[in-house]
Design a protein around this motif. Structure first.
Motif, short mmCIF file in Angstrom:
data_model
loop_
_atom_site.label_atom_id
_atom_site.label_comp_id
_atom_site.label_asym_id
_atom_site.label_seq_id
_atom_site.Cartn_x
_atom_site.Cartn_y
_atom_site.Cartn_z
N ASP A 135 0.87 -1.18 0.00
CA ASP A 135 0.00 0.00 0.00
C ASP A 135 0.91 1.23 0.00
O ASP A 135 1.58 1.50 0.99
N HIS B 169 -5.16 -0.96 -2.59
CA HIS B 169 -5.66 -1.15 -1.22
C HIS B 169 -6.81 -0.20 -0.98
O HIS B 169 -6.84 0.89 -1.53
N PRO B 251 -8.13 -15.47 -0.09
CA PRO B 251 -8.06 -15.30 1.37
C PRO B 251 -7.61 -13.91 1.80
O PRO B 251 -6.87 -13.23 1.10
N HIS B 252 -8.08 -13.54 2.97
CA HIS B 252 -7.73 -12.28 3.61
C HIS B 252 -8.14 -11.08 2.76
O HIS B 252 -7.37 -10.14 2.57
N HIS B 254 -8.52 -10.48 -0.37
CA HIS B 254 -7.74 -10.15 -1.55
C HIS B 254 -8.59 -10.54 -2.75
O HIS B 254 -8.93 -11.71 -2.91
N GLN B 279 -5.40 -6.24 -8.25
CA GLN B 279 -5.31 -7.13 -7.10
C GLN B 279 -5.56 -6.26 -5.87
O GLN B 279 -4.69 -5.51 -5.46
N ARG B 281 -6.54 -5.41 -2.06
CA ARG B 281 -6.60 -5.84 -0.67
C ARG B 281 -7.54 -4.87 0.04
O ARG B 281 -7.24 -3.69 0.14
N MET C 1 -4.08 -14.60 -1.66
CA MET C 1 -2.80 -14.33 -0.99
C MET C 1 -3.06 -13.83 0.43
O MET C 1 -3.79 -12.88 0.63
N LEU C 2 -2.43 -14.52 1.37
CA LEU C 2 -2.64 -14.16 2.77
C LEU C 2 -2.01 -12.80 3.05
O LEU C 2 -1.10 -12.35 2.37
N LEU C 3 -2.52 -12.16 4.07
CA LEU C 3 -1.92 -10.93 4.59
C LEU C 3 -1.36 -11.29 5.96
O LEU C 3 -2.11 -11.70 6.86
N ASP C 76 -7.49 -20.28 7.64
CA ASP C 76 -6.32 -19.46 7.28
C ASP C 76 -6.26 -18.16 8.08
O ASP C 76 -5.49 -17.27 7.74
N HIS C 77 -7.06 -18.02 9.09
CA HIS C 77 -6.97 -16.81 9.91
C HIS C 77 -5.79 -16.90 10.86
O HIS C 77 -5.59 -17.92 11.51
N SER C 98 -9.77 -12.42 10.98
CA SER C 98 -8.35 -12.15 11.20
C SER C 98 -8.15 -10.64 11.20
O SER C 98 -8.91 -9.90 10.61
#
Lengths: 191, 994, 98
Positions: A135, B169, B251-252, B254, B279, B281, C1-3, C76-77, C98
Motif C-alpha cells: 500500500d 488497497h 483469502p484475507h 484479496h 489485485q 486488498r 494471498m494471505l496478509l 487461514d486466519h 483475522s
C-alpha cells in the motif's frame, strides 16, 4: 601496469543499458554510485555507530534517517543500510571500525552489490503499484519509509524520499529487469 | 431505423449510427448498444449453435449470465477473441463478430443432425460409448468429438496487446453498482473511507438503468444514478471502476478484478493496455452483486426467441430494442408483468401472460388486466413450435397433479421468469456459508469467513427502497460508522415468488428437450437418467451430466437442476447439497493473468559484469537459474566439442580465464563466526588460520550433502563463504534459520556479497606469470601464497580478495574485485595473458576440467540422498567435533552400509564413446527388464587432455568394485565399463601445488 | 494471498514470506544422546493440525526475521504472531475474523 582506479564505477550495467527516461508522468533514472555498508549489531551498538557515521539510525521499523550526504535505512531490528558518498567509502569504514572497536558487530561493504534508481513524478506510486503489492498511499507508506520488498520477481529496497519520489536499491544483476519492468508499466501513462 | 428499434427510450445515442458485421453481414447499431442489443434491433435472434446437439440458439439473457450467445470478435489476425458473450460485447464502428460451433453457417449446420440422434447422446454418452478400442480415443473419437462439440477457435498468433497489472488497497471495496452497491459506496465514502467501487458493465447503475418507473428522491432512477456517480467521482478517496469484473475472492480479503480497457474502443492507442488486472486488498468488502433471473424449464425452451423476461425489459428500456412483435409471457414472478406492460406500451403485442401461480394480486396484475392483456393462471408450458425461431407456445393447465393441454398460441417471442436467484458467487468463494431461505426458495449468504458483507438482492433483499436502505446501513458499517442518509422511493412492490425446477408436464414425464443447462446442453432427461443410474450426490450428478460446468458455471442452471434432483430424489433442496462456486466468476483472459510477465520480462535475466565481454567474444550462453553463464567460446566454425577440447587443453598447458561471478558468497562476521561455521559445516574451522581457506561441506540435518564451497578466513571474526551458484539463496536462508531460531546465543551476522564481487578464475600453469605483473601489495609466489591461501591486495590499483584455489587441478587463482571493476580487471588480465596463450573458457570446460580431477558438483553427483562419504569426502569431516548439522544422522548404521551408492570413475573400452549422463548401471550383461540397477552415471565427458572419455557414477558398493567391469544398458546394447578411481588426471596433485 | 502480520514490519502480503513449518521444535542440545527413534522423531515427525497451528514464518523478502504465528488451518486466519523465542500465547477466543 594498468591502473584502473580512475575508471568510472557502474560502467557495466546501468549507464550502458539504461538512459534516463524523462516523460510527462515520471522520471526514471539510475542514481550515482555511492558507498553502501550493511551494518549489523544490537540496537545499542547501532546507536554507537550512528554517532561515528553522523546519522542516528532509526529505532522505528522501516524508517530512513538522512543527514547531509549520508543516510541510514532500517532494514531489520539489527540491520541498517548505510549510504554515503562514493569517495567516503574508505573513511566511513575506518571511522566505524574505530568507533565500534571490540563491540560485537558486522560491517560489510556492499557498495557494488546493488545499484540505485529513482522514480519520481505524479504517477510514481501508481507505476510502482504495477508490480509492488504494498500500500503506497502516504498514510501507509509515508515519506521516510523504507523496506525490503518485492517488485514483481525482484528483491528491492523501496524508500520514499519525497511525496512523489522513490529511491530503489536493487541487486545489480536485477537492475535491467527492474528498469525494464518500470518502463513497461509506465508506458500506459504516456498516452 | 430497424423494425425492432423502439421509437424512443434507451440509453443509446440515436443521433449516431454505426455499422458492424456479424457472420459477414453488415448491420447498423447505435453507440451504447451491445452486440446482443444491436442484433436484436436488427431482428436477429439466432446467434449460435449449442455445444453438443448443435441446436439453434438465441439470446437468453442481457448480461454476463448469458449461456448461448458465445461469439468470436475479430480485430485482425492476431486479435481474435473467441467465446465472448454477445451481451457483454460493446458495439464500436467496424466491429466484426462471428458465431461459433457451426459449419458451414448458423442457419444450415451439418452437425445439427446431432439433434436427431440426441436421444442416443444423453448424459454419460461419451463415457459409455467411446471406451473401446482404447487407441481409437486419441486418433478418432477425441478429434471428432472436439470438432463437433466445442467452443470457439483459438487465435493463431501471439497476442500483441499489452496487459496492465495494479495492486491496490482500500478500506471498503464494493462489488456491483446497482441500487445496493451505489448506496453502500456512498455511505462508506461519506464516512471518509477509501472506497473502490467496481461494476462489470460499461455503465454503473445495474438494474436502475432499465428502470423507468421508480423515483428516488424525486429523480428518475437513472438520474439518481448519475447524481451519485457525480458525487463519488468528485471524491478523491473513491475509485470508480466500470467494465471491471470482480472474478475471484481470495483469502484475507484479496480480490481479483479484471478491467476491460480497450475492448469497446474501435482503434485503441498502441500504449494503452487492453485489460488491467487489479489485485485489491480490502479491509472490508461489500458484495452487491444483484440477482439473476431464473429461466423456466419446459419442453423446447431453448428455441431462439425465448429469453428471460428481465432481459427483454433491459433490451427495451436500456437499449431501445423490442425483442419481438408478438410476445408470450410465462412467469412465476410479478416482475414479468412489468416487462409485459413496458413492451405493451412500446407497441408490442402481448399474446398471453401464462402465470404458473394460482392467483396473482398487486398493482401490476391489475394494470395488465386494465391494459387488456390476457392472463392465464395455473399455467404450464408443454411445448414450443418453430425451428430457427419460436413460432408458437403450447400451454397446459395445471390442476392439482394433473396437467391438461390448454391451447397453442402463436408468438414470435417467449419471455419467461422463474423468479430470482441471488448471486452468492463471491460470498461462497470467500468460504462463506450459504443458507437455504424457504420463503425465497433461494440460497442466501450465511456466516462469513472473511470481513465481507452482502447487500441487496444478492442476499435476498429485493426492491429498490429496501436495497438502498440495506446498502446505506451496511456501507456505513463497513466504514466503521452509521449513516443518517435516507432515500424517498416511489416504486411498485413485487411479491417474492418463483418457480424452481421443471414445469409440470402431462403424465408427470420430464418432456422432450426441456433444457436446464443451455450452454452444456443438459436436459431434464439427462438429470433423470443420472438419478436412475444411481447418481444422487449433486457433485456426482454435476460431473456426470456436466450441468453447470460450462463457461457460465451454471449461473442460470444450477438452481433448477438442484430442484429437479430434489424432486426426483424426494428430498428437500437443502438436503441435496450445493456445488461449490469457484473463481473466476466470468472467464478471464490469460493475458490478464500474465500481465507484464512476457518476453524479456517473463523472468529476470541476471548477467554478470563480464557478460558483455563474453558476448562480444561470441560466447554461447546457458541458463543457470536466472543467470546467463558463458558455456563456451567457439572460434571460427568450432562446435561445442571442438571449443571445449581446445579450451581444456589450453588451461592444462597454458592458462584459462573463467567468469565465476555467479558463485554464491556470504560474508560471515562476528565474534562467534568460527563457532557458527563449526556448528554448521562438517569441517573444522576453529583451526583455520587467517589467510587460509578450506573446502567446506554443508549437510542437512538428515546427513545428506546440501552444498559445498570454499570458505576463507579473512580475519579472526570474518569469513568469506562461497556457495554453489544455484545454492546461494537457499544456503543463506538455511544459515539464517539456524542462526535465528537455534543459536541465538551466537554473535554473528550473515551478509550476502554474491553480487558485491566479480570473481575471475585464472587457472593453468601460466596463471602466476599472468597475474604477477598486475598485482600490488601481495606476494603471489608459491611460498608466500600456497594452495588454499587467501590474501587481500590490489590488482591494477583495485582492491581485491585473492584466493589461491583451483577447481581445475591446475595452479589457480580466484580474483574477487568489486563488481563495477569486474570487466576492466578481466580485460587487464586477459591482456596480460596474451603472451602466455590465455583463453577464456566457459562452464562446459569447467565441468570437464573438474571431472578429470574427480571434483563433485552438488546437484550433479549428489541428489539429496548422498552422504559426504558416499561422494568420497569423509576426509573433510571434523572427526573430533562433538556436533555439527547432520552428524547425528550420519551416525545411523544405514549411513555406513557397504552397499550404499558410492562415487566412482568409469572408463569405457571404446575411448571415443561418451556415456549418457543419467544412464543406469548393472553388474552383468544381457539382463532382461526389470533389471537390477546398481547405480547411474552422474557426469560424462570427452577428455581431450586424456584422449579418452571419462565418467563419474554412483554405484552400490562402488569403491570396492574398482577394477570390475560393469554394464550400461542402452537401446543399442550393453556398454561395458571399468570402475576406476574418481581422479583421472594428476592424481598426485603436483600441478595443483605448483 | 494471505496478509501476514510481521511482528517487526506490520502487515505484508504473503509473497514476502517463506513458510518455515511447525514451530517450537528445538534442535536437541546433544543430538548424540538421542537414540535413532528419538532422532527420527525430531527430524521427521510433525503434526498435521486441523485448527490452531503454531508455525514458523520468515519475512524473507522483508526484514528477514523468523517469527512464529498461530494460524487456524481451517480458515487461514492468523490468531497471533510472536517473536522467535517467545512462548506460544494463550488464546482467549479462537476463530473470528483475522
Amino acid at each position: 601496469m594498468a591502473d584502473l582506479t580512475g575508471i568510472p564505477t557502474m560502467n557495466h550495467l546501468t549507464t550502458a543499458r539504461i538512459a534516463p527516461q524523462v516523460t510527462r508522468s515520471h522520471w526514471l533514472a539510475p542514481l550515482a554510485p555511492r558507498s553502501r555498508f550493511s551494518l549489523r549489531a544490537a540496537p545499542q551498538v547501532l546507536a554507537l555507530a550512528g554517532a561515528a557515521f553522523g546519522v542516528a539510525p532509526s529505532e522505528q521499523a522501516c524508517r530512513a534517517v538522512v543527514q547531509g550526504t549520508r543516510a541510514a535505512l532500517w532494514l531489520s531490528p539489527d540491520e541498517q543500510l548505510l549510504l554515503g558518498l562514493e569517495a567516503d567509502t574508505a573513511s566511513i569504514q575506518a571511522d566505524l571500525h574505530a568507533a565500534l572497536g571490540k563491540a560485537a558487530y558486522s560491517l560489510v561493504d556492499v557498495s557494488h552489490r546493488q545499484t540505485a534508481l529513482e522514480i519520481s513524478g505524479p504517477n510514481a506510486a501508481d507505476i510502482l503499484n504495477g508490480a509492488s503489492p504494498l500500500d503506497l498511499s502516504l498514510a501507509a507508506f509515508p515519506v521516510g519509509m523504507c523496506t525490503r520488498t518485492l517488485l514483481d520477481k525482484a528483491d528491492i529496497i523501496l524508500w520514499r524520499t519525497q511525496h512523489d519520489v522513490f529511491h530503489i536499491e536493487v541487486w545489480r544483476s536485477f537492475t535491467d529487469y527492474v528498469t525494464g519492468l518500470l518502463s513497461v508499466i509506465a508506458r500506459e501513462y504516456e498516452s | 431505423m430497424t423494425q425492432f428499434r423502439a421509437a424512443k427510450g434507451g440509453r443509446i445515442d440515436r443521433s449516431s449510427a454505426i455499422e458492424f458485421e456479424f457472420d459477414g453481414q453488415t448491420y447498423k447499431a447505435h453507440p451504447g448498444d451491445t452486440l446482443a442489443s444491436a442484433l436484436l434491433a436488427n431482428g436477429v435472434h439466432l446467434v449460435g449453435r449449442s455445444f453438443k446437439y448443435h441446436r439453434p440458439r438465441g439470446l437468453l439473457a442481457a448480461g454476463a449470465e448469458e449461456p448461448n450467445a458465445l461469439v468470436g470478435v475479430w480485430r485482425d489476425s492476431a486479435r481474435y477473441t473467441p467465446n465472448l458473450r454477445a451481451t457483454t460485447v460493446e458495439i464500436y464502428p467496424g466491429l466484426k463478430a462471428e458465431s461459433q460451433n457451426r459449419s458451414p453457417s448458423l442457419k444450415f449446420d451439418r452437425a445439427g443432425i446431432n439433434g436427431l440422434f440426441s436421444r442416443f447422446i444423453g448424459a454419460g454418452f461419451y463415457y459409455k460409448t467411446f471406451m473401446w478400442p482404447k487407441t481409437a480415443w486419441k486418433s478418432l473419437y477425441e478429434p471428432t468429438i472436439r470438432e463437433a462439440a466445442g467452443l470457439g477457435r483459438a487465435p493463431t498468433q501471439a497476442d500483441p496487446d499489452r496487459y496492465s497489472n495494479r495492486h491496490a488497497h482500500c478500506d471498503v471495496l464494493v462489488v456491483g453498482a446497482g441500487a445496493a452497491g451505489l448506496s453502500a459506496a456512498r455511505a462508506a465514502a461519506a464516512a471518509g473511507a477509501r472506497v473502490i467501487l467496481c461494476d462489470e458493465q460499461a455503465e454503473m447503475g445495474g438494474s436502475l438503468l432499465s428502470d423507468v418507473h421508480t423515483r428516488i428522491n424525486g429523480l428518475t432512477a437513472s438520474a439518481w444514478v448519475a447524481s451519485v456517480l457525480q458525487e463519488l467521482k468528485a471524491n478523491p478517496r473513491v475509485t470508480l471502476l466500470a467494465r471491471t469484473t470482480a472474478f475471484g475472492y481470495f483469502p484475507h480479503n484479496h480480490l481479483g478484478l479484471n478491467e476491460k480497457l480497450t475492448e469497446h474502443v474501435a482503434a485503441p492507442k498502441p500504449d494503452q493496455p487492453r485489460e488491467r488486472l487489479w489485485q485489491v486488498r480490502a479491509a472490508e468488502v461489500v458484495l452487491a452483486m444483484g440477482a439473476i433471473e431464473r429461466p423456466l424449464v419446459f419442453p423446447g425452451n431453448d428455441l431462439p426467441g425465448i429469453l428471460l423476461a428481465d432481459a427483454a425489459r433491459t433490451y427495451l428500456q436500456r437499449y431501445g430494442v423490442k425483442v419481438g412483435s408478438v410476445v408470450a409471457v410465462v412467469t412465476a414472478h410479478d416482475s414479468a408483468y412489468q416487462t409485459a406492460l413496458d413492451l405493451h406500451a412500446a407497441g408490442v403485442k402481448i399474446a398471453v401472460i401464462a402465470d404458473t401461480r394460482a392467483e396473482v394480486s398487486g398493482d401490476l396484475a391489475a394494470q395488465a388486466w386494465a391494459a387488456g392483456i390476457r392472463i392465464q393462471h395455473n399455467s404450464t408450458v408443454i411445448g414450443t413450435r418453430g425451428k430457427l425461431r419460436v413460432t408458437g407456445i403450447d400451454l397446459g393447465q395445471v390442476s392439482g397433479s394433473n396437467v391438461q393441454p390448454l391451447e397453442s398460441i402463436a408468438c414470435d417471442t417467449i419471455i419467461m421468469s422463474g423468479g430470482w436467484t441471488p448471486s452468492v458467487h463471491l460470498h461462497s468463494q470467500s468460504r462463506g456459508k450459504l443458507v437455504w431461505d424457504e420463503s425465497l426458495s433461494a440460497y442466501i449468504p450465511g456466516q462469513t469467513a472473511e470481513r465481507t458483507r452482502s447487500v441487496g438482492s444478492c442476499r435476498g433483499i429485493f426492491g429498490i427502497a429496501a436495497s438502498l436502505a440495506d446498502g446505506t446501513k451496511t456501507g456505513a458499517e463497513a466504514a466503521g460508522t452509521t449513516s443518517s442518509i435516507t432515500y424517498e422511493v416511489e416504486e411498485t412492490r413485487l411479491a417474492n415468488t418463483g418457480f424452481i425446477g421443471a414445469l409440470p408436464q402431462p403424465g408427470g414425464k420430464p418432456g422432450d428437450k426441456a433444457f436446464v443447462d443451455w450452454q452444456n446442453d443438459v436436459t431434464t432427461k439427462d438429470l433423470a437418467l443420472a438419478m436412475r443410474e444411481g447418481f444422487e450426490s449433486v457433485e456426482h450428478v454435476k460431473r456426470y451430466t456436466t450441468n453447470g460446468m460450462a463457461t457460465d458455471q451454471g449461473k442460470t442452471s444450477n438452481m433448477n437442476a438442484l430442484a429437479f434432483l430434489a424432486a426426483g430424489l424426494d428430498k428437500p433442496i437443502p438436503a441435496v447439497g450445493l456445488t461449490t462456486f469457484r473463481m473466476p466468476y466470468t472467464p478471464v483472459t490469460f493475458g490478464s493473468f500474465a500481465g507484464y510477465s512476457r518476453g524479456e520480462l517473463f523472468d529476470p535475466v541476471r548477467r554478470t559484469a563480464i557478460h558483455d565481454w563474453a558476448q562480444a567474444q561470441g560466447a554461447v550462453f546457458e541458463d543457470v537459474g536466472a543467470w546467463k553463464r558463458a558455456r563456451y567460446f567457439p572460434r571460427g566454425n568450432e562446435d561445442m566439442h571442438a571449443a571445449v577440447d581446445r579450451e581444456c587443453v589450453a588451461v592444462r598447458q597454458n592458462c584459462g580465464i573463467f567468469d565465476a561471478s555467479t558463485l554464491g558468497k556470504i560474508e560471515v562476521v562476528g565474534p562467534d563466526a568460527a563457532t557458527f561455521l563449526e556448528r554448521l559445516y562438517v569441517n573444522s574451522w576453529a583451526n583455520l588460520k587467517v589467510g587460509q581457506s578450506r573446502y567446506g561441506i554443508l549437510c542437512r540435518e538428515d546427513g545428506f550433502v546440501y552444498d559445498d564451497g570454499i570458505i576463507a578466513r579473512l580475519a579472526e571474526d570474518r569469513f568469506h563463504v562461497t556457495t554453489t551458484t544455484g545454492g546461494a539463496a537457499r544456503v543463506y536462508a538455511f544459515m539464517e534459520d539456524y542462526l535465528q531460531t537455534e543459536w541465538s546465543d551466537l554473535s554473528v551476522w550473515l551478509t550476502s556479497i554474491s553480487e558485491q564481487y566479480s570473481v575471475i578464475a585464472l587457472q593453468g600453469p601460466a596463471a602466476r606469470r599472468v597475474l604477477e605483473p598486475l598485482v600490488t601489495g601481495v606476494d603471489v609466489s608459491a611460498q608466500a601464497l600456497p594452495h588454499m591461501g587467501v590474501v587481500s591486495g590490489f590488482i591494477c590499483g583495485i582492491p581485491m580478495r585473492l584466493f589461491r584455489v583451483s577447481f581445475t587441478g591446475e595452479l589457480g587463482f580466484e580474483i574477487n574485485v568489486p563488481s563495477d571493476y569486474g570487466r576492466a580487471v578481466w580485460e587487464a588480465i586477459y591482456a596480460s595473458g596474451q603472451p602466455h596463450g590465455i583463453v577464456p573458457y566457459g562452464t562446459e570446460s569447467m565441468h570437464v576440467l573438474r571431472a578429470e580431477k574427480g571434483y563433485i558438483i552438488v546437484g550433479q553427483e549428489t541428489d539429496g540422498t548422498m552422504t559426504p562419504d558416499d561422494v568420497g569426502l569423509s576426509w573433510a569431516i571434523g572427526k573430533t567435533k562433538p556436533d555439527f548439522v547432520g552428524k547425528r544422522s550420519l551416525a545411523r548404521s544405514s549411513m555406513h552400509a557397504k552397499d550404499r551408492k558410492q562415487l566412482v570413475g568409469l572408463r569405457t573400452q571404446d575411448p571415443k564413446l561418451v556415456l549418457e549422463e543419467g544412464a543406469q548401471i548393472v553388474d552383468s550383461p544381457g539382463q532382461k527388464a526389470p533389471m537390477r540397477l546398481i547405480g547411474h552415471v552422474t557426469s560424462s565427458y570427452h577428455s581431450a587432455v586424456l584422449g579418452h572419455s571419462i565418467a563419474l557414477a554412483v554405484v552400490r558398493g562402488g569403491r570396492a568394485r574398482v577394477g570390475q567391469t560393469l554394464y550400461v544398458p542402452m537401446p543399442t546394447g550393453d556398454i561395458p565399463v571399468i570402475v576406476t578411481s574418481t581422479v583421472f588426471y594428476d592424481s598426485e596433485g603436483a600441478k595443483l601445488h605448483g | 494471498m494471505l496478509l501476514i502480520q510481521c511482528p517487526y514490519c506490520g502487515p505484508r502480503p504473503e509473497l514476502e514470506f517463506a513458510y518455515g513449518g511447525q514451530a517450537h521444535i528445538a534442535r536437541p542440545l546433544k543430538p548424540a544422546d538421542l537414540n535413532d527413534d528419538e532422532w527420527a522423531a525430531f527430524l521427521y515427525m510433525r503434526v498435521n493440525t486441523k485448527g490452531v497451528h503454531a508455525e514458523r514464518w520468515r519475512h524473507a523478502r522483508g526484514c528477514n526475521r523468523f517469527f512464529n504465528a498461530l494460524r487456524d488451518t481451517t480458515t487461514d486466519h492468523f490468531l497471533a504472531v510472536y517473536k522467535t523465542g517467545e512462548a506460544r500465547p494463550a488464546l482467549n477466543t479462537a476463530g473470528g475474523h483475522s
